[in-house]
Motif scaffolding. Structure first.
Motif, PDB file in Angstrom:
ATOM      1  N   ASN A 215      51.996   3.094 -32.438  1.00  0.00           N
ATOM      2  CA  ASN A 215      51.852   3.795 -33.724  1.00  0.00           C
ATOM      3  C   ASN A 215      51.415   5.261 -33.608  1.00  0.00           C
ATOM      4  O   ASN A 215      50.976   5.859 -34.584  1.00  0.00           O
ATOM      5  N   ARG A 218      56.331   8.836 -34.527  1.00  0.00           N
ATOM      6  CA  ARG A 218      57.412   8.351 -35.377  1.00  0.00           C
ATOM      7  C   ARG A 218      58.745   8.813 -34.786  1.00  0.00           C
ATOM      8  O   ARG A 218      58.803   9.779 -34.013  1.00  0.00           O
ATOM      9  N   ASP A 240      59.894  -4.649 -36.665  1.00  0.00           N
ATOM     10  CA  ASP A 240      58.610  -4.075 -37.064  1.00  0.00           C
ATOM     11  C   ASP A 240      58.577  -2.550 -36.929  1.00  0.00           C
ATOM     12  O   ASP A 240      57.784  -1.890 -37.614  1.00  0.00           O
ATOM     13  N   ARG A 242      60.602  -0.529 -37.946  1.00  0.00           N
ATOM     14  CA  ARG A 242      61.241   0.156 -39.079  1.00  0.00           C
ATOM     15  C   ARG A 242      60.259   1.067 -39.789  1.00  0.00           C
ATOM     16  O   ARG A 242      60.625   2.184 -40.218  1.00  0.00           O
ATOM     17  N   GLU A 243      59.002   0.667 -39.896  1.00  0.00           N
ATOM     18  CA  GLU A 243      58.006   1.490 -40.582  1.00  0.00           C
ATOM     19  C   GLU A 243      57.654   2.763 -39.802  1.00  0.00           C
ATOM     20  O   GLU A 243      57.030   3.677 -40.342  1.00  0.00           O
ATOM     21  N   HIS A 246      61.536   7.377 -39.635  1.00  0.00           N
ATOM     22  CA  HIS A 246      61.588   8.190 -40.857  1.00  0.00           C
ATOM     23  C   HIS A 246      62.994   8.756 -41.034  1.00  0.00           C
ATOM     24  O   HIS A 246      63.480   9.529 -40.201  1.00  0.00           O
TER      25      HIS A 246
END
Length: 368
Positions: A215, A218, A240, A242-243, A246
Motif C-alpha cells: 500500500n 499506486r 484486491d 484494484r483499490e 487509479h
C-alpha cells in the motif's frame, strides 16, 4: 488524426514554404488540429462505405483531382489502385507475423484492422515508390518479409513532442494533481487494451511489487475499460489491488507531461514495438523508465538510459521497480541520462528527412 502524421504536418509547415500540400481528412476528425498555412490545403472527404471505402475509392480520386504529384499515406495502408505515385509509411508488420498472442486477443475492431491490413498492405507496399518505417529493427523485419531488392525502404525515426519536459512550475503540477486526483506516490503505466502493451504482465508485476511495499505506491493508468481491468486482475489472482489502481479518465496530450513528471517510475514494458514514442516522453520528463529488451525498444531507449527487462517475465519488471525505488542514485542517473537521450529525437528532424525523400521521388518521376 494519427499523431505522427499530425506532427509531420506541423513540422513541414515550419520548414517548407515552397511546396504545395493537400491534406486529406475524414469529416469526423477534429478539423481544428491542423494549423493553417498558406501552402497547406485541407480537404474533407466523406465516404458512406467507412474507412475502406474512404481509402480505396475516395482518396485516390481526390488526389488525382487535386493534381498531386505524390500521395503520402502515413498509416500503414493505402489505395490499391492510385494513379498518383505512392509513398507509404509502414510503421510495423505485426499483423503479418505469425504470433498467436495477437491472433487470440484484442478487440473485434483491432482484429478487423489486422485483417484489412493483411490483405491490402503487401500489394500497396509493392506499388510504392518509397516505403518509410520508423526504426532499423522494423526495417529489418519488413525487409525480411518483403525481400526488397532496391533502396525503396528507409528508416526515419519518430520524434518526441517539445512539451514533454521537466515541469518546474509547482503551481501547474499541483493543479494537474488536483484535476486528475493523482496519488502522492505512484508508478505510471501508459497502456491500453492492445495485447502488445502487456497490461496483464504489468498488473502481475505491480501485484508482486505491492507485496514488497504494501500500500505504499499506486499504479496510475489513463482511460481504461473497467470490465477489462477486472478481467485481467481476476486472471492474475489479485482483485484486491484494484483499490491501488487509479484510472485518470481521458487526458489531453497537453496535460500528460505534468502527470508523468509526478511519477516515481514510467512503465513501458511492451511486448512488441516498431518504435515506442512513450519511452522518449517518459525520458524527456526526467522520470526513470522501465522498458523491454525486445524489438525496437533498446534501439530507441539507448544504452544505459533505462532499465530493460524481458516483458514476458513479470518478476523482472517487479525487480526493476524495486531497484528504482530503493536505489535513488540509479533513479537520478537514469533521469539525467534519459533527458539527454530524448534530445536526440525531434519531429523537425524527422520532417526534414521526409521532405528530402519527397524531393528524391519527385526528381525520379521527372526523369522517367
Amino acid at each position: 488524426m494519427d499523431m505522427v502524421a499530425l506532427e509531420l504536418i506541423k513540422s513541414l509547415q515550419k520548414i517548407d514554404h515552397h511546396n504545395e500540400y493537400v491534406v486529406f481528412v475524414r469529416p469526423d476528425f477534429d478539423d481544428g488540429c491542423i494549423p493553417k498555412a498558406d501552402n497547406f490545403k485541407v480537404v474533407e472527404l466523406e465516404s458512406r462505405w467507412g474507412y475502406p471505402g474512404w481509402e480505396q475509392i475516395m482518396l485516390p480520386r481526390a488526389a488525382r483531382k487535386e493534381g498531386c504529384d505524390i500521395l503520402h499515406c502515413t498509416s500503414n495502408t493505402g489505395p490499391l489502385f492510385s494513379r498518383v505515385p505512392l509513398i507509404t509509411t509502414l510503421h510495423d508488420i505485426i499483423y503479418l507475423e505469425s504470433i498467436s498472442l495477437f491472433k487470440k486477443e484484442g478487440t473485434w475492431y483491432q482484429k478487423f484492422g489486422n485483417m484489412y491490413r493483411r490483405y491490402f498492405v503487401p500489394p500497396v507496399i509493392r506499388r510504392s515508390k518509397k516505403v518509410i518505417t520508423v526504426s532499423n529493427y522494423e526495417k529489418e523485419r519488413i525487409n525480411s518479409h518483403f525481400g526488397f531488392k532496391d533502396n525503396r525502404l528507409t528508416a526515419i525515426y519518430n520524434g518526441v513532442g517539445a512539451h514533454f519536459k521537466k515541469v518546474k512550475n509547482p503551481v501547474r503540477l499541483k493543479r494537474i494533481k488536483k484535476i486528475y486526483a493523482l496519488p502522492d506516490k505512484f508508478l505510471f503505466f501508459l497502456g491500453n487494451t492492445d495485447p502488445k502493451k502487456n497490461t496483464k504482465g504489468v498488473l502481475k508485476a505491480f501485484s508482486d511489487f505491492n507485496k514488497i511495499y504494501p500500500n505504499q505506491y499506486r499504479l496510475v493508468m489513463l482511460d481504461y475499460d473497467e470490465e477489462e481491468l477486472q478481467r485481467l486482475l481476476a486472471e492474475i489472482g489479485d482483485l484486491d489491488i484494484r483499490e491501488l489502481i487509479h484510472l485518470t479518465g481521458y487526458v489531453p496530450n497537453t496535460d500528460l507531461p505534468a502527470i508523468i513528471n509526478q511519477a516515481a517510475i514510467f512503465l513501458y514494458p511492451s511486448l512488441r514495438e516498431s518504435f515506442g514514442i512513450p519511452i522518449l516522453e517518459g525520458m524527456a520528463c526526467g522520470v526513470p523508465v522501465i522498458t523491454s529488451n525486445t524489438s525496437s525498444m533498446p534501439e530507441v531507449a539507448g544504452e544505459g538510459t533505462a532499465i530493460m527487462v524481458n516483458p514476458t517475465k513479470p518478476l523482472e519488471i517487479t525487480e526493476a521497480m524495486r531497484r528504482l525505488v530503493e536505489d535513488k542514485m540509479l533513479a537520478q542517473l537514469l533521469s539525467e541520462k534519459g533527458i539527454e537521450r530524448a534530445k536526440d529525437f525531434s519531429w523537425d528532424a524527422m520532417a526534414k528527412k521526409v521532405l528530402k525523400l519527397y524531393g528524391e521521388v519527385y526528381q525520379e518521376l521527372k526523369r522517367n
